[in-house]
Structure formats: C-alpha cells, structure tokens
Design an enzyme around this catalytic site. Structure first.
Site, mmCIF file in Angstrom:
data_model
loop_
_atom_site.group_PDB
_atom_site.id
_atom_site.type_symbol
_atom_site.label_atom_id
_atom_site.label_comp_id
_atom_site.label_asym_id
_atom_site.label_seq_id
_atom_site.Cartn_x
_atom_site.Cartn_y
_atom_site.Cartn_z
ATOM 1 N N HIS A 110 53.505 -0.535 21.249
ATOM 2 C CA HIS A 110 53.051 -0.368 19.735
ATOM 3 C C HIS A 110 54.032 -0.583 19.142
ATOM 4 C CE1 HIS A 110 49.405 2.351 21.108
ATOM 5 N NE2 HIS A 110 50.246 2.586 21.928
ATOM 6 N N ALA A 158 64.821 4.655 42.564
ATOM 7 C CA ALA A 158 63.658 5.407 42.258
ATOM 8 C C ALA A 158 63.834 6.335 40.802
ATOM 9 C CB ALA A 158 63.232 6.535 43.134
ATOM 10 N N THR A 163 65.442 -1.198 30.773
ATOM 11 C CA THR A 163 65.050 -1.542 29.776
ATOM 12 C C THR A 163 65.571 -3.124 29.338
ATOM 13 O OG1 THR A 163 67.271 -0.859 29.297
ATOM 14 C CG2 THR A 163 65.214 0.698 28.855
#
Length: 184
Positions: A110, A158, A163
C-alpha cells in the site's frame, strides 16, 4: 485471425486450469503423504504448467498454495512452492528451489506517503518483482518483501523477514533478515 484463435484457446486453457486448481487440486493432500496416492504432485504440476507464464519440469506446487492468476510467474526446473504459501504476481523462481510451508512472497504493498490521507485511500504501490536464484532453500514462514533479489545458493532461515537483497551463497535469518554466515 489464426493468432487470435490460438491466443483465445491458450487463455481458455489457462483459466480452465485455474478453475480446476482452485476448486479441486489445491485441496488435494500434500505430495509426500500416503493418502495422496502419488497423484497430488503430478496433478498440481500439470496445472502449474498451464497456469504459470513459464514452468520448468518437475515443479512441485504443494497443497493450499495461492498463486494468484499465474501471470508473470516463472518457476524453474525441480522447484517447489510450499504448503499454504502465497506467491503474488511478478515472481521469478530459479531451478532447484526448496520452499517450506507458509512462505509469503509479496510484490506490491500500500502507498503510505501522504499522512493527511488514510492509507486505504492512497492505493497500491507499483509492483516490484521478486527474483529468487537457483538452488535456494527458503525455510517455513519466511516473508519476502517487494523488490528483493535472493542470490543463487542462499538459505533463508525459518521465520525470516527478507527486506533487502540477499547475496549469493549467504545464510540469512531474523527480522529483518541479516547475514548469519557465507556458504563459500
């Protein structure tokens, strides 16, 4: 005229495969369970070859995997998409990639830049493709954010949240993911 008919038939084949995948094949048992009768993997693999823009041989699409409509998704030879994983559009997965369950690969988000407008009214950001190299192991419940490139031979631990780009032959983990060690 002939090319229009061919394109129409290819679209019809793709959407038929999508309907069959989401209504039946997605719910078949995981590939390695005895009750799959060794049919789940080839059925989902066949459908993947019709749904993805590019699909290698021996692709393993596991139970519950969400693959959007398959547009702009490329999966290389002998790679898998894990149980209950989510893969958005614009993802390229190399050859021999192992993926654990519940992996999320995001290519959009978004818009949030204008604090005077509620975020839900700002729309979505531009799509940022995710590229995963060959021979990568992605652990369970990993989240890969938009625009990330994961280098060949890497291991993503895991639960990691990736990023930014991962260099080839790196082992990363954590939130946000950081290099733990190099494989070479």
């Amino acid at each position: 005229m002939k090319s229009k008919v061919i394109n129409y038939l290819k679209s019809l084949e793709k959407y038929t495969a999508l309907i069959f995948y989401y209504s039946i094949a997605r719910h078949l048992p995981p590939s390695d369970e005895p009750q799959s009768l060794k049919l789940s993997k080839p059925i989902r693999g066949f459908l993947a070859s019709k749904i993805f823009d590019e699909c290698g041989v021996g692709v393993n699409l596991e139970k519950g995997a969400y693959i959007a409509d398959g547009k702009f998704i490329r999966v290389g030879n002998y790679s898998g998409i894990g149980i209950n994983s989510l893969v958005q559009r614009n993802v390229s997965i190399g050859n021999d990639v192992m993926m654990g369950r519940d992996v999320i690969i995001m290519t959009t988000s978004h818009e949030t830049s204008d604090a005077s407008i509620p975020m839900r009214y700002q729309g979505g950001k531009e799509v940022s493709p995710v590229i995963i190299g060959d021979d990568v192991w992605i652990g369970s419940r990993v989240i890969i954010l938009p625009g990330v490139r994961i280098g060949t031979g890497s291991i993503i631990g895991a639960g990691a949240v990736v990023t930014r780009d991962v260099e080839p032959y790196s082992v990363v983990g954590g939130t946000p993911a950081k290099i733990i060690k190099k494989r070479k």
